[in-house]
Design an enzyme around this catalytic site. Sequence first.
Site, PDB file in Angstrom:
ATOM      1  CD  GLU A  87       4.350   1.124   7.178  1.00  0.00           C
ATOM      2  OE1 GLU A  87       5.084   1.466   8.393  1.00  0.00           O
ATOM      3  OE2 GLU A  87       3.671   1.745   6.197  1.00  0.00           O
ATOM      4  CG  ASP A  93      -0.601   0.029   2.042  1.00  0.00           C
ATOM      5  OD1 ASP A  93       0.745  -0.426   3.011  1.00  0.00           O
ATOM      6  OD2 ASP A  93      -1.398   0.227   3.066  1.00  0.00           O
TER       7      ASP A  93
END
Length: 378
Positions: free
Chosen positions: A137, A72
């Site tokens: 994250e 991400d």
Amino acid sequence: MQTTDSPTLELAKDLISRPSVTPEDAGCQDLMMSQLAPLGFAEEKLRFGDVDNLWARKGKDSPVLAFAGHTDVVPTGPEKNWDHSPFDPVVEDGYLWGRGAADMKGSLAAFVTACERFIAAYPDHRGSIALLITSDEEGPALDGTVKVVKALEDRNEKIDWCLIGEPSSTKVVGDVIKTGRRGSLHGHLTVHGVQGHVAYPHLAENPVHSVAPALDALANEFWDGGNDFFPPTTFQITRVEAGTGSNVIPGECLVHFNFRYCTESTAESLEERVVAILDRHNLKYDLTWQLSGRPFLTDKGALVSATQAAISKVTGRDTELSTSGGTSDGRFIAPTGAQVVELGPINATIHKVNECVSIDDLDTLSKIYEQILIELLA
């Protein structure tokens, strides 16, 4: 300078082209597995909530060297501010441009290509190689690495060494590696007063006035002096909000604050000290806490030594051991007993418009990762 046919560069470009803003993975993990599966990695998809997680492992024996990372990326902001479309990777002037180039799709590509070369050279290597990859994250980090680690712990599957691909480097690749991180503790404080008209303050109680001396005391408190591995604990106010109009004394004041704390303090001790200061000022308040992560440190051991040796052999330079910066997913992995080191590209453009990474640095990073594999598992 490397040409555009570098396998690491090509994989990084393919990953960047997938708009995986948290919590989206956008097929990045499947792309990585398409290159890992032929090497003998077994795939385990672990989806929690809206988050895709991957645990890929080659081998069944210990020790386990795991690479941890995230697919991400943070939002791009207005795309008109970018020189190139953020999800249309561009190679120009020796750099790869695009969201995630440095944080951390370049690292993901470098580790995959490092594994390809290492396994080709050492097909009967000892131990196991694993990848722990999440798409959560950069966001809340509630359904990502922390959940995967719990799943592994529940079945007693242990990581011995964890190499995290966060962009640790400052000026040149490998000049800094992270061997620990400070803890992060958030406080959400609401101070209660009595709302009223500004012309009749004797009929009201202004919580802004009440809390101001306490905030001054908190801002000037000596929390600890740090130690050889960590700087002193810091306290920062991040939000203050009160009031409903120019002629209204507010009825409450909202204050958010954060501690970045070292191993000389604990979350519990900091909470107790804050409460004591607030109580000394006779405030009416509610206070809630959010612990984002406790501090961790990998001092000395096989992983730190192997990482230093690999950087030296590939680049000829020494490396600085650091615990600076924000939190990382290492805060979830280190408590299991794993040695944790963070090593990745230069961090100058992370989370910024026109994020980029040097093409040469990507290939250098891949060679360093390969050498770490050799140092530990050949």
